[in-house]
Design a protein around this motif. Structure first.
Motif, PDB file in Angstrom:
ATOM      1  N   MET A  79     -19.467  51.980  46.985  1.00  0.00           N
ATOM      2  CA  MET A  79     -18.854  51.499  48.209  1.00  0.00           C
ATOM      3  C   MET A  79     -18.015  50.267  47.874  1.00  0.00           C
ATOM      4  O   MET A  79     -18.472  49.365  47.198  1.00  0.00           O
ATOM      5  CB  MET A  79     -19.937  51.145  49.232  1.00  0.00           C
ATOM      6  CG  MET A  79     -19.392  50.525  50.499  1.00  0.00           C
ATOM      7  SD  MET A  79     -20.654  50.014  51.688  1.00  0.00           S
ATOM      8  CE  MET A  79     -21.127  51.557  52.377  1.00  0.00           C
ATOM      9  N   THR A  80     -16.776  50.262  48.356  1.00  0.00           N
ATOM     10  CA  THR A  80     -15.956  49.069  48.182  1.00  0.00           C
ATOM     11  C   THR A  80     -16.432  48.004  49.157  1.00  0.00           C
ATOM     12  O   THR A  80     -17.233  48.268  50.043  1.00  0.00           O
ATOM     13  CB  THR A  80     -14.467  49.383  48.442  1.00  0.00           C
ATOM     14  OG1 THR A  80     -14.328  49.818  49.793  1.00  0.00           O
ATOM     15  CG2 THR A  80     -13.943  50.424  47.488  1.00  0.00           C
ATOM     16  N   ILE A  81     -15.937  46.800  49.011  1.00  0.00           N
ATOM     17  CA  ILE A  81     -16.360  45.699  49.878  1.00  0.00           C
ATOM     18  C   ILE A  81     -15.198  45.311  50.760  1.00  0.00           C
ATOM     19  O   ILE A  81     -14.242  44.734  50.279  1.00  0.00           O
ATOM     20  CB  ILE A  81     -16.804  44.489  49.046  1.00  0.00           C
ATOM     21  CG1 ILE A  81     -17.952  44.886  48.146  1.00  0.00           C
ATOM     22  CG2 ILE A  81     -17.157  43.318  49.923  1.00  0.00           C
ATOM     23  CD1 ILE A  81     -18.406  43.809  47.208  1.00  0.00           C
ATOM     24  N   GLY A 114     -18.060  49.746  56.950  1.00  0.00           N
ATOM     25  CA  GLY A 114     -19.396  49.510  56.423  1.00  0.00           C
ATOM     26  C   GLY A 114     -19.436  48.218  55.642  1.00  0.00           C
ATOM     27  O   GLY A 114     -18.448  47.820  55.021  1.00  0.00           O
ATOM     28  N   VAL A 115     -20.570  47.549  55.702  1.00  0.00           N
ATOM     29  CA  VAL A 115     -20.731  46.263  55.023  1.00  0.00           C
ATOM     30  C   VAL A 115     -21.850  46.397  54.000  1.00  0.00           C
ATOM     31  O   VAL A 115     -22.999  46.651  54.364  1.00  0.00           O
ATOM     32  CB  VAL A 115     -21.058  45.150  56.045  1.00  0.00           C
ATOM     33  CG1 VAL A 115     -21.272  43.821  55.351  1.00  0.00           C
ATOM     34  CG2 VAL A 115     -19.961  45.052  57.092  1.00  0.00           C
ATOM     35  N   PRO A 116     -21.535  46.236  52.713  1.00  0.00           N
ATOM     36  CA  PRO A 116     -22.558  46.347  51.676  1.00  0.00           C
ATOM     37  C   PRO A 116     -23.615  45.241  51.790  1.00  0.00           C
ATOM     38  O   PRO A 116     -23.350  44.151  52.294  1.00  0.00           O
ATOM     39  CB  PRO A 116     -21.770  46.187  50.371  1.00  0.00           C
ATOM     40  CG  PRO A 116     -20.355  46.394  50.727  1.00  0.00           C
ATOM     41  CD  PRO A 116     -20.210  46.020  52.164  1.00  0.00           C
ATOM     42  N   PHE A 117     -24.782  45.540  51.284  1.00  0.00           N
ATOM     43  CA  PHE A 117     -25.907  44.607  51.302  1.00  0.00           C
ATOM     44  C   PHE A 117     -25.590  43.306  50.567  1.00  0.00           C
ATOM     45  O   PHE A 117     -26.139  42.256  50.894  1.00  0.00           O
ATOM     46  CB  PHE A 117     -27.134  45.296  50.683  1.00  0.00           C
ATOM     47  CG  PHE A 117     -28.354  44.435  50.660  1.00  0.00           C
ATOM     48  CD1 PHE A 117     -29.034  44.126  51.826  1.00  0.00           C
ATOM     49  CD2 PHE A 117     -28.825  43.914  49.465  1.00  0.00           C
ATOM     50  CE1 PHE A 117     -30.157  43.322  51.812  1.00  0.00           C
ATOM     51  CE2 PHE A 117     -29.955  43.102  49.432  1.00  0.00           C
ATOM     52  CZ  PHE A 117     -30.621  42.812  50.614  1.00  0.00           C
ATOM     53  N   THR A 118     -24.708  43.357  49.593  1.00  0.00           N
ATOM     54  CA  THR A 118     -24.420  42.193  48.755  1.00  0.00           C
ATOM     55  C   THR A 118     -23.370  41.264  49.354  1.00  0.00           C
ATOM     56  O   THR A 118     -22.762  40.489  48.635  1.00  0.00           O
ATOM     57  CB  THR A 118     -23.937  42.652  47.373  1.00  0.00           C
ATOM     58  OG1 THR A 118     -22.780  43.474  47.562  1.00  0.00           O
ATOM     59  CG2 THR A 118     -25.014  43.412  46.629  1.00  0.00           C
ATOM     60  N   THR A 119     -23.171  41.344  50.650  1.00  0.00           N
ATOM     61  CA  THR A 119     -22.187  40.470  51.294  1.00  0.00           C
ATOM     62  C   THR A 119     -22.861  39.581  52.330  1.00  0.00           C
ATOM     63  O   THR A 119     -23.948  39.875  52.824  1.00  0.00           O
ATOM     64  CB  THR A 119     -21.072  41.280  51.989  1.00  0.00           C
ATOM     65  OG1 THR A 119     -21.647  42.090  53.011  1.00  0.00           O
ATOM     66  CG2 THR A 119     -20.317  42.145  51.015  1.00  0.00           C
ATOM     67  N   LEU A 134     -12.898  29.836  52.567  1.00  0.00           N
ATOM     68  CA  LEU A 134     -14.093  30.536  52.097  1.00  0.00           C
ATOM     69  C   LEU A 134     -13.904  31.165  50.719  1.00  0.00           C
ATOM     70  O   LEU A 134     -14.815  31.803  50.196  1.00  0.00           O
ATOM     71  CB  LEU A 134     -14.465  31.642  53.089  1.00  0.00           C
ATOM     72  CG  LEU A 134     -14.869  31.193  54.484  1.00  0.00           C
ATOM     73  CD1 LEU A 134     -14.872  32.373  55.437  1.00  0.00           C
ATOM     74  CD2 LEU A 134     -16.224  30.509  54.443  1.00  0.00           C
ATOM     75  N   GLY A 135     -12.697  31.014  50.155  1.00  0.00           N
ATOM     76  CA  GLY A 135     -12.391  31.708  48.911  1.00  0.00           C
ATOM     77  C   GLY A 135     -12.263  33.200  49.133  1.00  0.00           C
ATOM     78  O   GLY A 135     -12.433  33.996  48.220  1.00  0.00           O
ATOM     79  N   SER A 136     -11.969  33.587  50.355  1.00  0.00           N
ATOM     80  CA  SER A 136     -11.926  34.985  50.756  1.00  0.00           C
ATOM     81  C   SER A 136     -10.480  35.450  50.913  1.00  0.00           C
ATOM     82  O   SER A 136      -9.548  34.720  50.601  1.00  0.00           O
ATOM     83  CB  SER A 136     -12.691  35.123  52.085  1.00  0.00           C
ATOM     84  OG  SER A 136     -12.807  36.466  52.464  1.00  0.00           O
ATOM     85  N   SER A 137     -10.316  36.671  51.395  1.00  0.00           N
ATOM     86  CA  SER A 137      -8.983  37.231  51.610  1.00  0.00           C
ATOM     87  C   SER A 137      -9.037  38.229  52.758  1.00  0.00           C
ATOM     88  O   SER A 137     -10.128  38.598  53.217  1.00  0.00           O
ATOM     89  CB  SER A 137      -8.493  37.925  50.339  1.00  0.00           C
ATOM     90  OG  SER A 137      -9.203  39.128  50.132  1.00  0.00           O
ATOM     91  N   PRO A 194     -18.276  38.712  49.781  1.00  0.00           N
ATOM     92  CA  PRO A 194     -19.219  38.879  48.676  1.00  0.00           C
ATOM     93  C   PRO A 194     -20.017  37.592  48.449  1.00  0.00           C
ATOM     94  O   PRO A 194     -19.485  36.493  48.550  1.00  0.00           O
ATOM     95  CB  PRO A 194     -18.325  39.181  47.477  1.00  0.00           C
ATOM     96  CG  PRO A 194     -17.064  39.736  48.066  1.00  0.00           C
ATOM     97  CD  PRO A 194     -16.901  39.020  49.382  1.00  0.00           C
ATOM     98  N   GLU A 195     -21.295  37.751  48.151  1.00  0.00           N
ATOM     99  CA  GLU A 195     -22.177  36.584  47.935  1.00  0.00           C
ATOM    100  C   GLU A 195     -21.606  35.619  46.905  1.00  0.00           C
ATOM    101  O   GLU A 195     -21.791  34.420  47.019  1.00  0.00           O
ATOM    102  CB  GLU A 195     -23.581  37.028  47.521  1.00  0.00           C
ATOM    103  CG  GLU A 195     -24.401  37.579  48.662  1.00  0.00           C
ATOM    104  CD  GLU A 195     -24.834  36.526  49.666  1.00  0.00           C
ATOM    105  OE1 GLU A 195     -24.819  35.320  49.364  1.00  0.00           O
ATOM    106  OE2 GLU A 195     -25.191  36.918  50.783  1.00  0.00           O
ATOM    107  N   THR A 196     -20.874  36.127  45.937  1.00  0.00           N
ATOM    108  CA  THR A 196     -20.316  35.250  44.900  1.00  0.00           C
ATOM    109  C   THR A 196     -19.251  34.324  45.467  1.00  0.00           C
ATOM    110  O   THR A 196     -18.963  33.286  44.883  1.00  0.00           O
ATOM    111  CB  THR A 196     -19.707  36.076  43.764  1.00  0.00           C
ATOM    112  OG1 THR A 196     -18.722  36.967  44.319  1.00  0.00           O
ATOM    113  CG2 THR A 196     -20.768  36.873  43.022  1.00  0.00           C
ATOM    114  N   LEU A 197     -18.645  34.694  46.610  1.00  0.00           N
ATOM    115  CA  LEU A 197     -17.632  33.854  47.246  1.00  0.00           C
ATOM    116  C   LEU A 197     -18.166  33.090  48.440  1.00  0.00           C
ATOM    117  O   LEU A 197     -17.546  32.143  48.896  1.00  0.00           O
ATOM    118  CB  LEU A 197     -16.454  34.719  47.726  1.00  0.00           C
ATOM    119  CG  LEU A 197     -15.700  35.501  46.684  1.00  0.00           C
ATOM    120  CD1 LEU A 197     -14.636  36.364  47.364  1.00  0.00           C
ATOM    121  CD2 LEU A 197     -15.056  34.589  45.667  1.00  0.00           C
TER     122      LEU A 197
END
Length: 144
Positions: free
Chosen positions: A1-3, A24-29, A69-72, A136-139
């Motif tokens: 699944m893409t994020i 859909g939103v992955p668990f790792t976000t 947020l370092g997001s896009s 993503p949790e990393t961001l």
């Protein structure tokens, strides 16, 4: 699944606008909500009296929040737009289409609902937009 995950599955009519039917939103976000943004410049003045300029500013404000947020834009999963009167729809669509062409060049769009309302919090406002992100949790460390 893409994020995140976006789909317009068979068996349902194609979207009537620039949005996806399913997101859909992955668990790792981390889910992040953006409060309603209006067409105000950083100094608080309105970007202009018309919906075109206000929409451009709304989307610029969202871009600033994404950057913080370092997001896009690819992490936007849902937008909700309020337009204060149907007469403001053409300017909204024009500005939205210009920005979305840059944000979503592959034409895979987040979920989006649009409501035409009688008024917004200030009578000079024509557009308000809020959103939900799947970062993503990393961001997702939050604004610095």
């Amino acid at each position: 699944m893409t994020i995140p995950y976006f789909a317009n599955p068979p068996g349902i009519a194609a979207p009537i606008g620039k949005y996806s039917h399913v997101v859909g939103v992955p668990f790792t976000t981390r889910t992040v909500w953006i409060s309603g943004q209006v067409g105000q410049l950083p100094d608080g003045r309105l970007a202009g009296p018309d919906s075109y300029r206000q929409t451009l500013q709304v989307l610029e404000n969202i871009s600033v929040l994404l950057d913080s947020l370092g997001s896009s834009p690819r992490h936007i999963v849902k937008l909700l737009t309020f337009v204060s009167g149907a007469e403001h729809l053409p300017g909204f669509y024009q500005a939205r289409d210009e920005v979305f062409a840059k944000w979503f060049p592959d034409e895979v769009y987040p979920g989006h609902s649009l409501a035409v309302v009688a008024a917004l919090a200030d009578p000079d406002l024509t557009i308000e937009m809020e959103g939900v992100l799947a970062v993503p949790e990393t961001l997702a460390q939050g604004p610095s």
